[in-house]
Design a protein around this motif. Structure first.
Motif, PDB file in Angstrom:
ATOM      1  N   PHE A   1      22.413  -6.763  20.053  1.00 39.50           N
ATOM      2  CA  PHE A   1      22.227  -7.547  18.840  1.00 39.50           C
ATOM      3  C   PHE A   1      20.900  -7.206  18.184  1.00 39.50           C
ATOM      4  N   ARG A   2      20.904  -7.228  16.850  1.00 35.98           N
ATOM      5  CA  ARG A   2      19.669  -7.050  16.074  1.00 35.98           C
ATOM      6  C   ARG A   2      19.168  -8.447  15.718  1.00 35.98           C
ATOM      7  N   ILE A   3      17.892  -8.685  15.953  1.00 38.05           N
ATOM      8  CA  ILE A   3      17.306  -9.986  15.650  1.00 38.05           C
ATOM      9  C   ILE A   3      17.083 -10.075  14.144  1.00 38.05           C
ATOM     10  N   VAL A   4      17.644 -11.124  13.541  1.00 38.56           N
ATOM     11  CA  VAL A   4      17.523 -11.309  12.097  1.00 38.56           C
ATOM     12  C   VAL A   4      16.317 -12.189  11.786  1.00 38.56           C
ATOM     13  N   LYS A   5      16.320 -13.418  12.329  1.00 35.85           N
ATOM     14  CA  LYS A   5      15.171 -14.311  12.142  1.00 35.85           C
ATOM     15  C   LYS A   5      15.263 -15.505  13.071  1.00 35.85           C
ATOM     16  N   PRO A   6      14.120 -16.118  13.370  1.00 36.82           N
ATOM     17  CA  PRO A   6      14.120 -17.290  14.259  1.00 36.82           C
ATOM     18  C   PRO A   6      14.556 -18.555  13.512  1.00 36.82           C
ATOM     19  N   THR A   7      15.085 -19.507  14.272  1.00 39.01           N
ATOM     20  CA  THR A   7      15.421 -20.825  13.741  1.00 39.01           C
ATOM     21  C   THR A   7      14.707 -21.856  14.598  1.00 39.01           C
ATOM     22  N   ARG A   8      14.922 -23.127  14.292  1.00 40.18           N
ATOM     23  CA  ARG A   8      14.282 -24.172  15.095  1.00 40.18           C
ATOM     24  C   ARG A   8      14.867 -24.239  16.501  1.00 40.18           C
ATOM     25  N   THR A   9      16.140 -23.911  16.634  1.00 40.58           N
ATOM     26  CA  THR A   9      16.798 -24.061  17.928  1.00 40.58           C
ATOM     27  C   THR A   9      17.117 -22.740  18.616  1.00 40.58           C
ATOM     28  N   GLY A  10      16.761 -21.631  18.038  1.00 40.42           N
ATOM     29  CA  GLY A  10      17.067 -20.343  18.649  1.00 40.42           C
ATOM     30  C   GLY A  10      16.720 -19.185  17.728  1.00 40.42           C
ATOM     31  N   VAL A  11      17.597 -18.174  17.727  1.00 41.33           N
ATOM     32  CA  VAL A  11      17.366 -16.974  16.936  1.00 41.33           C
ATOM     33  C   VAL A  11      18.686 -16.556  16.300  1.00 41.33           C
ATOM     34  N   ILE A  12      18.648 -16.182  15.039  1.00 44.30           N
ATOM     35  CA  ILE A  12      19.836 -15.642  14.389  1.00 44.30           C
ATOM     36  C   ILE A  12      19.879 -14.158  14.707  1.00 44.30           C
ATOM     37  N   VAL A  13      21.015 -13.721  15.255  1.00 47.54           N
ATOM     38  CA  VAL A  13      21.193 -12.321  15.621  1.00 47.54           C
ATOM     39  C   VAL A  13      22.460 -11.789  14.963  1.00 47.54           C
ATOM     40  N   GLU A  14      22.483 -10.470  14.785  1.00 46.28           N
ATOM     41  CA  GLU A  14      23.640  -9.795  14.208  1.00 46.28           C
ATOM     42  C   GLU A  14      24.126  -8.766  15.215  1.00 46.28           C
ATOM     43  N   SER A  15      25.407  -8.776  15.518  1.00 47.42           N
ATOM     44  CA  SER A  15      25.936  -7.844  16.508  1.00 47.42           C
ATOM     45  C   SER A  15      25.888  -6.420  15.970  1.00 47.42           C
ATOM     46  N   LEU A  16      25.618  -5.473  16.862  1.00 52.99           N
ATOM     47  CA  LEU A  16      25.600  -4.062  16.497  1.00 52.99           C
ATOM     48  C   LEU A  16      26.983  -3.492  16.790  1.00 52.99           C
ATOM     49  N   GLU A  17      27.853  -3.566  15.801  1.00 52.56           N
ATOM     50  CA  GLU A  17      29.204  -3.053  15.904  1.00 52.56           C
ATOM     51  C   GLU A  17      29.712  -2.735  14.507  1.00 52.56           C
ATOM     52  N   GLU A  18      30.903  -2.160  14.429  1.00 52.00           N
ATOM     53  CA  GLU A  18      31.453  -1.728  13.139  1.00 52.00           C
ATOM     54  C   GLU A  18      31.482  -2.864  12.128  1.00 52.00           C
ATOM     55  N   GLN A  19      31.964  -4.027  12.529  1.00 55.66           N
ATOM     56  CA  GLN A  19      31.983  -5.195  11.657  1.00 55.66           C
ATOM     57  C   GLN A  19      31.061  -6.240  12.259  1.00 55.66           C
ATOM     58  N   PRO A  20      29.770  -6.201  11.883  1.00 52.90           N
ATOM     59  CA  PRO A  20      28.788  -7.098  12.511  1.00 52.90           C
ATOM     60  C   PRO A  20      29.090  -8.572  12.271  1.00 52.90           C
ATOM     61  N   LYS A  21      28.806  -9.357  13.288  1.00 54.28           N
ATOM     62  CA  LYS A  21      28.959 -10.806  13.215  1.00 54.28           C
ATOM     63  C   LYS A  21      27.588 -11.431  13.399  1.00 54.28           C
TER      64      LYS A  21
END
Length: 160
Positions: free
Chosen positions: A18-38
């Protein structure tokens, strides 16, 4: 300089990287490294490991080698595809490790670690790429030439 893996993470309980997008109050927003990222929120209860902080045990004086350095060596030696089958068996993975990283510690590097190394290398090669180290070298060269450029600007102003 090895590839920059500071924004790439492995999360326990979730497959892939996963690529780290940005932190939140309760964790971290991440984006999966795959053809159709989630996009997913990795909460504090998830164990997240940045690839930049992972090392492989070796038998040399250092005792470990950074994963980024291992990826860099693999890329220089094999390019985009590693010489292992799609579903390698244990003996094939051990032969590959002996070839790719002869100083790895056979007692402390398990086959499961080797499987992750091969899998992660493919993901990083496909979605992160190995051009970052080369791109970082270019700004350093520009900074070295910056004093000369400043002197040229000053001389141009004086000539006016």
């Amino acid at each position: 300089m090895p590839i920059d893996l500071r924004q790439v993470a492995a999360i326990s309980g979730m497959s892939g990287l996963f690529r780290i997008v940005k932190p939140t109050r309760t964790g971290v927003i991440v984006e999966s490294l795959e053809e159709q990222p989630k996009t997913v929120v990795a909460q504090a209860r998830h164990r997240m490991s940045l690839l930049d902080e992972i090392s492989i045990y070796t038998t040399d004086e250092e005792g470990t080698i950074a994963l980024a350095e291992v990826f860099d060596r693999l890329h220089q030696k094999y390019g985009d595809s590693l010489p292992v089958s799609e579903k390698p068996d244990n003996s094939e993975l051990k032969r590959f490790m002996e070839e790719a990283l002869p100083e790895y510690d056979e007692d402390r590097v398990y086959v499961s670690d080797m499987k992750k190394l091969v899998s992660w290398y493919d993901i990083v090669n496909k979605f992160v790429g190995f051009t970052k180290a080369e791109a970082e070298a270019a700004p350093e060269a520009a900074e070295e030439n910056a004093p000369e450029a400043e002197e040229g600007k000053k001389k141009a102003k004086k000539a006016k």
